[in-house]
Enzyme design. Structure first.
Site, mmCIF file in Angstrom:
data_model
loop_
_atom_site.group_PDB
_atom_site.id
_atom_site.type_symbol
_atom_site.label_atom_id
_atom_site.label_comp_id
_atom_site.label_asym_id
_atom_site.label_seq_id
_atom_site.Cartn_x
_atom_site.Cartn_y
_atom_site.Cartn_z
ATOM 1 N N ASP A 9 0.855 -1.189 0.000
ATOM 2 C CA ASP A 9 0.000 0.000 0.000
ATOM 3 C C ASP A 9 0.895 1.245 0.000
ATOM 4 O O ASP A 9 1.766 1.386 0.863
ATOM 5 C CB ASP A 9 -0.892 -0.025 1.251
ATOM 6 N N ASP A 103 -3.926 2.344 -5.053
ATOM 7 C CA ASP A 103 -2.575 2.305 -4.478
ATOM 8 C C ASP A 103 -2.300 1.059 -3.646
ATOM 9 O O ASP A 103 -1.370 1.040 -2.860
ATOM 10 C CB ASP A 103 -2.320 3.576 -3.644
ATOM 11 N N GLU A 104 -3.098 0.019 -3.814
ATOM 12 C CA GLU A 104 -2.813 -1.168 -2.994
ATOM 13 C C GLU A 104 -3.102 -2.460 -3.748
ATOM 14 O O GLU A 104 -3.950 -2.504 -4.643
ATOM 15 C CB GLU A 104 -3.583 -1.119 -1.666
HETATM 16 P P1 TTP Z 1 -5.162 5.140 1.275
HETATM 17 O O1 TTP Z 1 -4.161 4.082 0.916
HETATM 18 O O2 TTP Z 1 -6.243 4.781 2.218
HETATM 19 O O3 TTP Z 1 -4.414 6.394 1.916
HETATM 20 P P2 TTP Z 1 -3.017 7.021 1.563
HETATM 21 O O4 TTP Z 1 -2.266 6.219 0.557
HETATM 22 O O5 TTP Z 1 -3.180 8.454 1.199
HETATM 23 O O6 TTP Z 1 -2.267 6.990 2.954
HETATM 24 P P3 TTP Z 1 -1.710 5.693 3.740
HETATM 25 O O7 TTP Z 1 -1.987 4.498 2.883
HETATM 26 O O8 TTP Z 1 -0.248 5.949 3.902
HETATM 27 O O9 TTP Z 1 -2.439 5.673 5.030
HETATM 28 O O10 TTP Z 1 -5.835 5.690 -0.031
HETATM 29 C C1 TTP Z 1 -5.131 5.829 -1.266
HETATM 30 C C2 TTP Z 1 -5.558 7.079 -1.979
HETATM 31 O O11 TTP Z 1 -6.966 7.061 -2.206
HETATM 32 C C3 TTP Z 1 -5.281 8.351 -1.199
HETATM 33 O O12 TTP Z 1 -3.962 8.841 -1.399
HETATM 34 C C4 TTP Z 1 -6.334 9.274 -1.694
HETATM 35 C C5 TTP Z 1 -7.502 8.371 -2.075
HETATM 36 N N1 TTP Z 1 -8.547 8.435 -1.022
HETATM 37 C C6 TTP Z 1 -9.599 9.341 -1.188
HETATM 38 O O13 TTP Z 1 -9.682 10.036 -2.210
HETATM 39 N N2 TTP Z 1 -10.539 9.441 -0.200
HETATM 40 C C7 TTP Z 1 -10.482 8.699 0.943
HETATM 41 O O14 TTP Z 1 -11.348 8.841 1.829
HETATM 42 C C8 TTP Z 1 -9.393 7.774 1.102
HETATM 43 C C9 TTP Z 1 -9.286 6.930 2.355
HETATM 44 C C10 TTP Z 1 -8.454 7.680 0.100
HETATM 45 MG MG MG Z 2 -2.090 4.144 0.747
#
Ligand code: TTP
Ligand code: MG
Length: 390
Positions: A9, A103-104
């Site tokens: 992720d 992103d995962e």
């Molecule tokens: P995440 O992987 O949940 O968050 P992140 O990568 O920003 O942070 P981390 O993994 O380090 O905790 O989500 C991936 C992307 O999806 C995030 O960069 C932006 C988008 N996203 C939204 O647009 N709205 C949301 O509510 C969430 C959770 C994520």
């Molecule tokens: Mg992330």
């Protein structure tokens, strides 16, 4: 042979890309989205998280918590392009990559030790390659199944690398908060709290029969396995509860339905792209309208076959808007969602049915591929031109 799964992720994905592309943002609290006066934050840099800024938080609240936070607009095409490069790297480490969001992904790394070394060595190589090729950091969780691997990647964040060793699964699970457990949403958490359950360890002490009485059959089955470190099997791309949503808060309250429709058209396109990214299918769209006085309504429409293209989403949303909108009230926010995402196979089967939308879907696939190759290129529907190039 022991099973080995990675969950990977990206860290603060959209915000990390903004910091990569704009060196002046590095090391600073940055929020992506919410750039209008009243929007919602998509994500934020870890520097902003220290102040309590979070995804989905209204921009006003984020500013209050972190007055120095720098707000930048969302650049979806750029993020999709980076996501494409990352997925390509992942595919060079494992033939079985399950992408679950932009992103995962999960990687089945079973039996790859001759090529990449131990799981920890393989993960270190993967992290180094992603860093070298994209300039971004990723967190990797390693475990014997996907459910545990996801918890492990979360545990190490950011720039994490954590392996749950064989035999230590239960110990690890007992350190996890209930709310972070797979499949425990707000409602379930509330229910568990009502029952006096606040720890994973407590949940494990109930028999399956008792859990069924407490939580219902499906949830009980799922929780029973999860708290024992077993994969409940809902690791695939589209857990049942999953939906994709997008919403826009206007700078000024809107009374013109044409503006609302244009926004819905834009949202439909975003939702369709994101749906195609997951490889899932959906047959239900929902609309959300929040008025100036914060009264909000939601309504759903189920479409006969799986949704094939953004026009189809837009058509349903437009109908919902026309039938549900109270035209006497200015609108503050409009949003839409695709509900109950279903697995990849069903989505593919739908492709077999020629309908008037399947050609449009092909066009959208091509547009999506093009956007990934040339992130700077903007492909919009004609009706959107005014909005994007005023
Ligand atoms: P995440 O992987 O949940 O968050 P992140 O990568 O920003 O942070 P981390 O993994 O380090 O905790 O989500 C991936 C992307 O999806 C995030 O960069 C932006 C988008 N996203 C939204 O647009 N709205 C949301 O509510 C969430 C959770 C994520
Ligand atoms: Mg992330």
């Amino acid at each position: 042979m022991d099973n080995v799964f990675f969950h990977v992720d990206m860290d603060a994905f959209y915000a990390a890309i903004e910091q990569l592309d704009n060196p002046e943002l590095r090391g600073k609290p940055v929020a992506v989205g919410g750039t209008g006066t009243r929007g919602v934050v998509s994500t934020c840099s870890y520097e902003a998280r220290v102040y309590g800024v979070r995804s989905a938080m209204p921009a006003g609240e984020a500013k209050k918590r972190c007055p120095n936070c720098i707000f930048v607009p969302v650049r979806m095409n750029r993020y999709m392009s980076v996501s494409g490069s990352i997925m390509e790297i992942l595919h060079s480490f494992s033939p079985i990559v399950n992408k679950v969001s932009i992103d995962e992904a999960y990687l089945d790394m079973t039996g790859t030790s001759l090529i990449f070394g131990t799981p920890l060595e393989a993960a270190a190589k993967l992290k180094a390659e992603i860093r070298e090729k994209t300039g971004l950091t990723i967190s990797v969780g390693i475990a014997e199944n996907r459910m545990l691997a996801k918890l492990a990647s979360e545990y190490g964040k950011p720039d994490g690398l954590y392996q749950i060793e064989k035999g230590k699964e239960i110990q690890f699970l007992d350190s996890v908060k209930l709310k972070d457990l797979w499949g425990v949403g707000k409602k379930m958490l509330q229910r568990l709290n009502e029952l006096g359950i606040s720890e994973v360890r407590q949940l494990r002490s109930y028999s399956k029969k008792m859990l069924i009485g407490m939580l219902g059959e499906n949830a009980a089955e799922y929780i029973y396995k999860t708290v024992r470190g077993e994969d409940p099997g809902i690791w695939n791309n589209c857990p049942k509860s999953r939906s994709i949503s997008s919403e826009t808060t206007f700078d000024k309250d809107i009374t013109d339905i044409r503006i609302l429709k244009k926004e819905l058209l834009d949202i439909s396109q975003q939702l369709m792209f994101r749906l195609m990214e997951t490889g899932c299918s959906s047959r239900t769209t929902a609309i959300k309208i929040k008025y100036h006085d914060f009264e909000s309504i939601t309504a759903q429409k189920t479409i006969r076959a799986g949704i094939m293209c953004s026009d189809e989403i837009y058509k349903a949303l437009q109908e919902l808007l026309e039938s549900r909108l109270d035209r006497s009230k200015p609108v503050r926010l409009i949003g839409a969602a695709l509900m109950s995402l279903e697995g990849e196979k069903k989505g593919e089967q739908l492709d077999l049915f020629e309908n008037s939308y399947s050609k449009k879907r092909e066009v959208e696939k091509a547009v999506q591929a093009l956007s990934k190759k040339k992130p700077g290129l903007k492909v919009f529907k004609a009706t959107l031109i005014d909005k994007n190039n005023p």
